[in-house]
Write a protein that holds these residues in place. Sequence first.
Motif, PDB file in Angstrom:
ATOM      1  N   MET A   1       0.846  -1.193   0.000  1.00 59.31           N
ATOM      2  CA  MET A   1       0.000   0.000   0.000  1.00 59.31           C
ATOM      3  C   MET A   1       0.881   1.244   0.000  1.00 59.31           C
ATOM      4  SD  MET A   1      -2.568   1.301   2.958  1.00 59.31           S
ATOM      5  CE  MET A   1      -3.234  -0.339   3.147  1.00 59.31           C
ATOM      6  N   ALA A   2       0.683   2.108  -1.002  1.00 54.78           N
ATOM      7  CA  ALA A   2       1.482   3.332  -1.081  1.00 54.78           C
ATOM      8  C   ALA A   2       1.013   4.337  -0.047  1.00 54.78           C
ATOM      9  CB  ALA A   2       1.375   3.929  -2.485  1.00 54.78           C
ATOM     10  N   LYS A   3       1.960   5.061   0.536  1.00 60.82           N
ATOM     11  CA  LYS A   3       1.632   6.105   1.501  1.00 60.82           C
ATOM     12  C   LYS A   3       1.589   7.443   0.788  1.00 60.82           C
ATOM     13  CE  LYS A   3       4.216   3.839   5.226  1.00 60.82           C
ATOM     14  NZ  LYS A   3       5.252   4.057   6.268  1.00 60.82           N
ATOM     15  N   ASP A   4       0.588   8.257   1.133  1.00 53.35           N
ATOM     16  CA  ASP A   4       0.491   9.604   0.592  1.00 53.35           C
ATOM     17  C   ASP A   4       1.107  10.589   1.574  1.00 53.35           C
ATOM     18  OD1 ASP A   4      -0.857   8.794  -1.702  1.00 53.35           O
ATOM     19  OD2 ASP A   4      -2.787   8.802  -0.657  1.00 53.35           O
ATOM     20  N   ARG A  40     -27.146   4.291   5.771  1.00 53.40           N
ATOM     21  CA  ARG A  40     -27.146   5.472   4.911  1.00 53.40           C
ATOM     22  C   ARG A  40     -26.783   5.154   3.468  1.00 53.40           C
ATOM     23  NH1 ARG A  40     -26.772  10.590   7.201  1.00 53.40           N
ATOM     24  NH2 ARG A  40     -26.862  11.180   5.009  1.00 53.40           N
ATOM     25  N   GLY A  41     -26.095   4.026   3.259  1.00 50.57           N
ATOM     26  CA  GLY A  41     -25.654   3.704   1.907  1.00 50.57           C
ATOM     27  C   GLY A  41     -24.424   4.481   1.510  1.00 50.57           C
ATOM     28  N   GLY A  42     -23.304   4.140   2.095  1.00 55.50           N
ATOM     29  CA  GLY A  42     -22.061   4.839   1.795  1.00 55.50           C
ATOM     30  C   GLY A  42     -20.871   3.937   1.973  1.00 55.50           C
ATOM     31  N   HIS A  43     -19.771   4.491   2.411  1.00 57.35           N
ATOM     32  CA  HIS A  43     -18.575   3.680   2.598  1.00 57.35           C
ATOM     33  C   HIS A  43     -17.730   4.271   3.718  1.00 57.35           C
ATOM     34  CE1 HIS A  43     -17.183   6.872  -0.126  1.00 57.35           C
ATOM     35  NE2 HIS A  43     -15.970   6.662   0.350  1.00 57.35           N
ATOM     36  N   ILE A  44     -16.833   3.437   4.233  1.00 62.11           N
ATOM     37  CA  ILE A  44     -15.908   3.828   5.295  1.00 62.11           C
ATOM     38  C   ILE A  44     -14.524   3.984   4.680  1.00 62.11           C
ATOM     39  CG2 ILE A  44     -14.885   3.159   7.500  1.00 62.11           C
ATOM     40  CD1 ILE A  44     -17.312   1.345   7.935  1.00 62.11           C
ATOM     41  N   ARG A  45     -13.854   5.044   5.079  1.00 61.90           N
ATOM     42  CA  ARG A  45     -12.468   5.210   4.654  1.00 61.90           C
ATOM     43  C   ARG A  45     -11.594   5.157   5.906  1.00 61.90           C
ATOM     44  NH1 ARG A  45     -10.974   7.141  -0.150  1.00 61.90           N
ATOM     45  NH2 ARG A  45     -12.860   8.399  -0.409  1.00 61.90           N
ATOM     46  N   ILE A  46     -10.808   4.095   6.009  1.00 59.82           N
ATOM     47  CA  ILE A  46      -9.911   3.911   7.149  1.00 59.82           C
ATOM     48  C   ILE A  46      -8.524   4.385   6.728  1.00 59.82           C
ATOM     49  CG2 ILE A  46      -8.989   2.276   8.830  1.00 59.82           C
ATOM     50  CD1 ILE A  46     -11.289   0.385   8.008  1.00 59.82           C
ATOM     51  N   ALA A  58       7.631   8.086   3.859  1.00 54.62           N
ATOM     52  CA  ALA A  58       6.650   7.392   3.031  1.00 54.62           C
ATOM     53  C   ALA A  58       7.261   6.203   2.302  1.00 54.62           C
ATOM     54  CB  ALA A  58       6.041   8.359   2.022  1.00 54.62           C
ATOM     55  N   ALA A  59       8.545   6.303   1.995  1.00 56.07           N
ATOM     56  CA  ALA A  59       9.201   5.228   1.250  1.00 56.07           C
ATOM     57  C   ALA A  59       9.517   4.024   2.122  1.00 56.07           C
ATOM     58  CB  ALA A  59      10.487   5.757   0.614  1.00 56.07           C
ATOM     59  N   GLU A  60       9.498   4.231   3.438  1.00 54.56           N
ATOM     60  CA  GLU A  60       9.878   3.157   4.350  1.00 54.56           C
ATOM     61  C   GLU A  60       8.648   2.347   4.753  1.00 54.56           C
ATOM     62  OE1 GLU A  60      12.047   2.547   8.718  1.00 54.56           O
ATOM     63  OE2 GLU A  60      11.651   4.540   7.907  1.00 54.56           O
ATOM     64  N   LEU A  61       8.711   1.019   4.575  1.00 52.65           N
ATOM     65  CA  LEU A  61       7.637   0.117   4.965  1.00 52.65           C
ATOM     66  C   LEU A  61       8.011  -0.536   6.283  1.00 52.65           C
ATOM     67  CD1 LEU A  61       4.895  -0.954   3.959  1.00 52.65           C
ATOM     68  CD2 LEU A  61       6.120  -2.924   3.028  1.00 52.65           C
ATOM     69  N   GLY A  94      -6.111   3.451   3.476  1.00 52.04           N
ATOM     70  CA  GLY A  94      -4.977   4.229   2.989  1.00 52.04           C
ATOM     71  C   GLY A  94      -4.076   4.640   4.133  1.00 52.04           C
ATOM     72  N   GLU A  95      -2.938   5.213   3.780  1.00 48.01           N
ATOM     73  CA  GLU A  95      -1.990   5.710   4.771  1.00 48.01           C
ATOM     74  C   GLU A  95      -1.506   7.090   4.358  1.00 48.01           C
ATOM     75  OE1 GLU A  95       0.849   3.011   6.760  1.00 48.01           O
ATOM     76  OE2 GLU A  95       0.261   1.545   5.249  1.00 48.01           O
ATOM     77  N   ILE A  96      -1.408   7.982   5.334  1.00 47.53           N
ATOM     78  CA  ILE A  96      -0.956   9.354   5.113  1.00 47.53           C
ATOM     79  C   ILE A  96       0.220   9.628   6.042  1.00 47.53           C
ATOM     80  CG2 ILE A  96      -1.524  11.798   5.351  1.00 47.53           C
ATOM     81  CD1 ILE A  96      -2.902  10.677   3.009  1.00 47.53           C
ATOM     82  N   VAL A  97       1.281  10.205   5.488  1.00 46.55           N
ATOM     83  CA  VAL A  97       2.439  10.616   6.282  1.00 46.55           C
ATOM     84  C   VAL A  97       2.433  12.133   6.375  1.00 46.55           C
ATOM     85  CG1 VAL A  97       4.946  10.570   6.497  1.00 46.55           C
ATOM     86  CG2 VAL A  97       3.753   8.615   5.505  1.00 46.55           C
ATOM     87  N   SER A  98       2.589  12.658   7.586  1.00 47.04           N
ATOM     88  CA  SER A  98       2.588  14.101   7.761  1.00 47.04           C
ATOM     89  C   SER A  98       3.442  14.472   8.961  1.00 47.04           C
ATOM     90  CB  SER A  98       1.154  14.629   7.962  1.00 47.04           C
ATOM     91  OG  SER A  98       0.706  14.349   9.274  1.00 47.04           O
ATOM     92  N   HIS A  99       3.688  15.774   9.100  1.00 46.55           N
ATOM     93  CA  HIS A  99       4.362  16.293  10.287  1.00 46.55           C
ATOM     94  C   HIS A  99       3.368  16.740  11.349  1.00 46.55           C
ATOM     95  CE1 HIS A  99       8.307  15.980   8.614  1.00 46.55           C
ATOM     96  NE2 HIS A  99       8.092  16.854   7.651  1.00 46.55           N
ATOM     97  N   ASP A 100       2.089  16.812  10.999  1.00 45.42           N
ATOM     98  CA  ASP A 100       1.076  17.288  11.936  1.00 45.42           C
ATOM     99  C   ASP A 100      -0.221  16.540  11.648  1.00 45.42           C
ATOM    100  OD1 ASP A 100      -0.874  18.696  13.375  1.00 45.42           O
ATOM    101  OD2 ASP A 100       0.280  20.555  13.272  1.00 45.42           O
ATOM    102  N   THR A 101      -0.565  15.588  12.516  1.00 46.14           N
ATOM    103  CA  THR A 101      -1.700  14.708  12.255  1.00 46.14           C
ATOM    104  C   THR A 101      -3.015  15.456  12.202  1.00 46.14           C
ATOM    105  OG1 THR A 101      -0.588  12.802  13.238  1.00 46.14           O
ATOM    106  CG2 THR A 101      -2.975  12.714  13.111  1.00 46.14           C
TER     107      THR A 101
END
Length: 765
Positions: A1-4, A510-516, A532-535, A560-567
């Motif tokens: 899974m690629a990290k954004d 409601r008929g939708g989806h979950i984004r984890i 992000a490059a490190e698994l 998905g996965e997100i990398v940031s300096h401030d969550t």
Amino acid sequence: MAKDLERDLGLFAVIAISMGAMIGSGIFILPGIAMAEAGPAVILAFVIAAVLVIPAALSIAELGTAMPEAGGDYIFIERGLGPSFGTIAGLGTWLMLMLKGSLALYGGMFYINFIYTLPTWDLAVPFLEATIAIPGVRALGITFALIFIAINLIGVKQTGGIQLVMVIVMLVILGVFVAVTIVQVDGANYDPFFDEGIDGVLTATALVLVSYAGVTKVAAVAEEIENPGRNLPLGLLVSLIVTAFLYALLVFVLVGVMEAEDLADSEEPMALATELLFGDAVLGGVPVGTLAVAGIILAAVLALVSTANAGILTASRYPLALSRDDLFLKKFEYIHPRFNTPTIAILSTGAIIIFIVATQEVDEIAKMAGAFQILVYILVCGALIAFRERDLEWYDPDFHTPGYPWVQLFGIVSGIFIITQMETREIAGSVAIVILGFIWFRLYASKRVDREGVAKDLARRQTGKQYVQETEDQLDRSDEYEILIPIRQDLTREQEDALIQMAAPIVNKRGGHIRIVRFEEVPDQIPLDTAAAELTEADVEFENRTDELVQYLEAPVEVGEIVSHDTRHAVVNFADRTGADLILARQKATSRLDTLLGRDSDWILEHAPCDVVFVQHERRAMIDEIAIVTDQSPFNDPLKVELADAMADVVGARVRFIFAVPESSGEEFVETIEDYHDELDALCSVPVESTIVRGDDVAALSAELESADVVMLSTMTHRRLPDLIVEQRSDRIAAAIEQPVMLVHSKESRRGTFLRPIVERLLFD
């Protein structure tokens, strides 16, 4: 899974980062040294230096919008001119930043020495049986260096908010200084103007160029800038223009109010000028002169110390980036397993800074830093020309440098010319870094890389852009109800499962989806693309368990996965970008001290573009009763009912409305609440019970809520001081019960004023 990577730096953050890196040595240290070189014409040196920086700043703005990658000028040069020039740029920038940090550390200590004479330190050398005398200014600079090395090693976070506040305070102090002193400028101090001739002006220009080095620092975090097509070029140009104007004003004042000999011999010109003008001033018995000197010294120390700490942080990224690209020793790529910081890169950077502070003079540090900075500026202009002339299909910047290619050619020619005007030591240093860079590349790196600049990057970047487009297409589901579940690194698997199992019934109804989304927060010392490059093992575990969840949950799930300096910024930005309807997140039980210091949850409530629900306490295995504590909130109550109804309908639970009234309440008020509950009942598709509790709010509710399996409460953004004095009602209820609590906040809710907690206390207690 690629990290954004998460973009969370806005325009003001870009300006603050850039100006914060510039407002320092340029005005607090260098005017006196530059005055000795150029005489009264030193003001021209600052203006000319700003003009010489413009080609590089514009080039970086264009390159940054075309390739918004972490790494900045090094990345642009390495990708454009090839890894050999990238090696030179990386090493040159690394040295320049270390010199700039050393200049701030060493020069800043003179301001402390101005009000308190620092004693000489006698350092015993056991093996030589000798003692080395270290001047107090150098010794204190080394001490601060050691502190900052430790701070960066453990990954203490810097924030754009602190940087912005510091820049504003600095501008206010310096603005007041100019306004008060400019009327006392003596024009005679400028006669003769070209006291040292044009050669002196050019020498001073090379010296003060390091003052503007910070204008391109923000390019190192280009990948973290929101809307880089606008914010990067605009932020660079605004910060450069404002800083250059401020420098010119301050130097004009310093030359005009001080004797030439005093300014030329001064290592703390701002403090000396303030003391000369206001040192003995007293107003109403208050020693305003002393306070003015103290204010200037405080501003100088804050600016220079901040610059030094940022220098270690930023400089350590370059050997890490070189190592990651196989252009430098692999050991510099080492990341500490506990603190998640580049230990070897930080230690080596800090050691070199300590050596420079201990052995070099202020003027020599500034001149050498300026030489390396000019070299990087020349290479940046050359890199832009390389990208433009290759006519690459994927090279499509949002900002195009006006006047291409003449602006870049001017930058290259003027840079070479300024280097030739430097002293032999600086010229030799510039030539040496070029030669050593080529030699190092040939002997070490050429065997490990096969890149040749922009040509071989074409295929990779085309594929990357296609992947990004496919991802954006996949995210475009504006017609579905979406719940975003942000997973922090400190959550247990059970807590993650509880959030997902709470969200599943809602989206099924409601008929939708979950984004984890797993939000990984890394220290500022780590570039986002490196993280992000490190698994990691945690990444693999997250992927495996989310795959398992997707298999047995009936609700559609995306991961998905997100990398940031401030969550917290990353969560809000991601929710806004993907059009989330609800953020469902875990919240630890908080204390009043958390309220005073500021909670991340409050920031999310304040800025989220959608409804927010925070969950406290552990989820129970079975849900038979969902209790809603109503409070006549026109937005939160309907949202609580909507969520509870969806959950109850799917899991087969019952819903109960609970309202607490004072013992003294009359029947008319009770009937009003019953009618209100009937109105809420009309919103439900499942049977609903209504309970009116008489008595103390928290105590009575706690007893009544014992039968519930899930409790829903309204929550609002905390006001630090008022909520510290009078705790928010929902916090008191949540702390008094053990059941899982869902703290619900509608995006339509108003924050209220500082009177809100007091009114709550009067109405409900």
